[in-house]
Design a protein around this motif. Structure first.
Motif, short mmCIF file in Angstrom:
data_model
loop_
_atom_site.label_atom_id
_atom_site.label_comp_id
_atom_site.label_asym_id
_atom_site.label_seq_id
_atom_site.Cartn_x
_atom_site.Cartn_y
_atom_site.Cartn_z
N LEU A 65 -3.17 -17.45 -0.68
CA LEU A 65 -3.48 -16.95 -2.02
C LEU A 65 -4.85 -17.48 -2.42
O LEU A 65 -5.07 -18.70 -2.43
N PHE A 66 -5.77 -16.58 -2.72
CA PHE A 66 -7.13 -16.94 -3.11
C PHE A 66 -7.77 -17.91 -2.10
O PHE A 66 -8.40 -18.89 -2.46
N GLY A 67 -7.56 -17.60 -0.83
CA GLY A 67 -8.20 -18.35 0.24
C GLY A 67 -7.54 -19.64 0.63
O GLY A 67 -8.04 -20.35 1.51
N ARG A 68 -6.41 -19.97 0.02
CA ARG A 68 -5.70 -21.21 0.35
C ARG A 68 -4.29 -20.89 0.81
O ARG A 68 -3.61 -20.05 0.24
N GLU A 69 -3.85 -21.59 1.85
CA GLU A 69 -2.50 -21.39 2.37
C GLU A 69 -1.51 -22.33 1.67
O GLU A 69 -1.72 -23.53 1.60
N TYR A 70 -0.45 -21.74 1.16
CA TYR A 70 0.63 -22.50 0.52
C TYR A 70 1.88 -22.41 1.38
O TYR A 70 2.10 -21.43 2.09
N ALA A 71 2.71 -23.45 1.28
CA ALA A 71 3.90 -23.54 2.13
C ALA A 71 4.96 -22.51 1.77
O ALA A 71 5.76 -22.12 2.62
N SER A 72 4.98 -22.09 0.52
CA SER A 72 5.98 -21.14 0.04
C SER A 72 5.34 -20.23 -1.01
O SER A 72 4.38 -20.63 -1.67
N ASN A 271 -9.41 -11.48 -10.59
CA ASN A 271 -8.92 -11.54 -9.22
C ASN A 271 -7.42 -11.33 -9.09
O ASN A 271 -6.94 -11.03 -7.99
N GLY A 272 -6.68 -11.54 -10.17
CA GLY A 272 -5.25 -11.40 -10.06
C GLY A 272 -4.58 -11.26 -11.40
O GLY A 272 -5.17 -11.52 -12.46
N ILE A 273 -3.32 -10.81 -11.35
CA ILE A 273 -2.50 -10.66 -12.55
C ILE A 273 -1.15 -11.30 -12.28
O ILE A 273 -0.54 -11.09 -11.22
N VAL A 274 -0.68 -12.08 -13.24
CA VAL A 274 0.72 -12.51 -13.25
C VAL A 274 1.43 -11.58 -14.21
O VAL A 274 1.27 -11.68 -15.43
N ASP A 302 -4.60 -2.34 -4.03
CA ASP A 302 -5.04 -3.59 -3.41
C ASP A 302 -6.26 -4.19 -4.09
O ASP A 302 -6.90 -5.09 -3.55
N LYS A 303 -6.61 -3.71 -5.29
CA LYS A 303 -7.79 -4.22 -5.97
C LYS A 303 -7.62 -5.65 -6.44
O LYS A 303 -8.60 -6.37 -6.63
N MET A 304 -6.38 -6.05 -6.68
CA MET A 304 -6.13 -7.38 -7.25
C MET A 304 -4.90 -8.00 -6.58
O MET A 304 -4.04 -7.29 -6.05
N THR A 305 -4.83 -9.32 -6.64
CA THR A 305 -3.63 -10.03 -6.22
C THR A 305 -2.61 -9.95 -7.35
O THR A 305 -2.89 -10.33 -8.49
N LEU A 306 -1.42 -9.47 -7.04
CA LEU A 306 -0.38 -9.31 -8.03
C LEU A 306 0.71 -10.34 -7.82
O LEU A 306 1.22 -10.52 -6.71
N MET A 307 1.06 -11.01 -8.92
CA MET A 307 2.09 -12.04 -8.91
C MET A 307 3.09 -11.72 -10.01
O MET A 307 2.86 -10.85 -10.84
N LEU A 308 4.21 -12.43 -10.03
CA LEU A 308 5.27 -12.12 -10.98
C LEU A 308 5.86 -13.40 -11.56
O LEU A 308 5.97 -14.42 -10.87
N ASP A 309 6.25 -13.30 -12.83
CA ASP A 309 6.86 -14.42 -13.54
C ASP A 309 7.87 -13.83 -14.52
O ASP A 309 7.78 -12.66 -14.88
N SER A 310 8.86 -14.61 -14.92
CA SER A 310 9.88 -14.26 -15.91
C SER A 310 11.18 -13.82 -15.23
O SER A 310 11.24 -12.76 -14.61
N LYS A 322 8.51 -9.56 -3.51
CA LYS A 322 7.56 -9.34 -2.42
C LYS A 322 7.70 -7.94 -1.83
O LYS A 322 6.70 -7.28 -1.51
N CYS A 323 8.93 -7.46 -1.72
CA CYS A 323 9.13 -6.09 -1.22
C CYS A 323 8.47 -5.06 -2.13
O CYS A 323 8.04 -4.00 -1.67
N LEU A 324 8.36 -5.40 -3.41
CA LEU A 324 7.70 -4.52 -4.37
C LEU A 324 6.18 -4.72 -4.40
O LEU A 324 5.48 -3.97 -5.09
N GLY A 325 5.70 -5.75 -3.71
CA GLY A 325 4.26 -5.96 -3.63
C GLY A 325 3.74 -7.22 -4.30
O GLY A 325 2.53 -7.45 -4.33
N ALA A 326 4.63 -8.06 -4.82
CA ALA A 326 4.19 -9.32 -5.46
C ALA A 326 3.95 -10.36 -4.38
O ALA A 326 4.85 -10.68 -3.60
#
Length: 385
Positions: A65-72, A271-274, A302-310, A322-326
């Protein structure tokens, strides 16, 4: 030390330790709190279709995510006033994020200076800010995050007005805050929390706002200052554009639910939306974030990184998203419940539990790499297989 089996267990643990006024601050939503139920029920509109006879000996859930690898593919949503529930909670959450190698979105309304959080977990702490009514403070908050070396900045935009959180009003948790006899009587039923609260000197300081208050201002006075600066209903896309001009790193916007707003964010170079409804704490009748996610993904592609909360509470929720693209999911209440109940151990347990659940779901559906998830594993309610 108590051990939780799932994230729901931390809620019950926190309720046993916290006085009602503190627990309800975490637990409550807006108005009739129908949004809280809707956030969870919305995930039930999807099922995961397993594919068997796949080699799932080794599961990989690392995510870049944004050039950095996270474990989860999980992180901590911004949560204000965490220090009220456990002294030093923000530092514990930063340490847990570092240990699990996941992001921690430090709230500007936290009880921990962003500069101190950056020292604990410089590669994992992101900074979340609300734009204020004072443009100079907005500029300074961004400059401080940049000078602290934080890699990602988030602007939360879904609080144009203080919401109607009726639990807080009934409990007397309002500004200016006063320790009434009824609040004190309830608090005394939780002696462990009371002793810690008194030992820490009472109401914790909103440290990120202390520099903008007069010298020697008390915690209550700093909180009152924060209340005069936010919410800032004049915040608009020009505000976001000015922050974009000042911040050269990854900039994300949190709280959008409409596809047209997502397109505007992309046009401004964010760069992204939550995708988030603020955990159903702002507009009770707002749709859930998972419900609105497909339309936003369709709009921005694919213009932006999409994330989800709530509403995220299970490993299966994260797989569905993730199956939906988050690419990532964030959550706030579970980490607050956990740190309030068990301190550092609780914060660490949250990520161990979710990692285990994600691994189990990926194994069960025959997908060894989290990044390989897509809609072929998904069945929507009413959809023909």
């Amino acid at each position: 030390m108590a051990t939780a089996i799932n994230l729901h267990d931390f809620r019950a643990m926190a309720q046993r330790r916290l006085p009602k006024i503190a627990f309800d601050f975490i637990d409550g939503g807006a108005d009739d709190e129908t949004g809280l139920v809707r956030n969870r029920n919305a995930f039930q509109d999807y099922q995961l279709v397993p594919r068997y006879l796949a080699d799932v000996t080794k599961i990989n859930q690392t995510t870049t995510l944004f050039g950095r690898e996270y474990a989860s593919p999980i992180g901590i949503s911004p949560t204000g006033m965490a220090g009220l529930f456990r002294t030093g909670a923000d530092a514990m959450l930063a340490a847990a994020a570092k240990k699990a190698n996941v992001p921690f979105l430090l709230s500007s309304a936290s009880n921990f200076r962003l500069e101190d959080a950056a020292k604990i977990a410089p590669d994992n702490v992101w900074f979340q800010m609300y734009a204020t009514s004072d443009e100079r403070i907005n500029h300074d908050l961004v400059a401080r995050a940049k000078n602290a070396g934080l890699g990602v900045l988030a602007i939360t935009v879904d609080v144009p007005v203080n919401s109607n959180r009726e639990r807080n009003k009934r409990n007397g948790f309002t500004r200016p805050f006063r320790m009434t006899p009824s609040i004190m009587l309830d608090a005394m039923t939780k002696p462990g929390w009371v002793l810690e609260y008194l030992k820490a000197g009472g109401m914790p300081m909103m440290s990120n706002w202390q520099p903008y208050a007069p010298d020697g201002a008390s915690a209550d006075e700093v909180a009152d200052l924060y209340g005069t600066l936010t919410p800032a209903p004049m915040t608009n896309w020009d505000t976001v554009s000015r922050i974009r001009d000042q911040w050269s790193g990854p900039l994300i916007i949190k709280g959008l639910l409409h596809a047209e707003d997502a397109l505007k964010a992309a046009e401004l170079g964010l760069n992204g939306i939550v995708v988030s409804n603020h955990g159903a704490r702002q507009l009770d009748v707002a749709p859930s974030s998972i419900t609105m996610f497909p339309a936003i993904r369709h709009a921005v592609g694919d213009k932006m990184t999409l994330m989800l909360d709530s509403g995220v509470r299970r490993g299966s929720d994260i797989v569905i998203a993730k199956c939906l693209g988050a690419q990532f999911c964030f959550f706030g209440r579970p980490t607050l419940y956990a740190v309030a109940a068990l301190g550092q151990e609780g914060a660490d347990q949250v990520f161990a539990i979710l990692r285990r659940e994600i691994n189990a779901v990926l194994t069960q559906i025959g997908c060894k790499n989290f990044d390989d998830l897509n809609e072929r594993f998904l069945l929507r309610a009413g959809q023909q297989p």
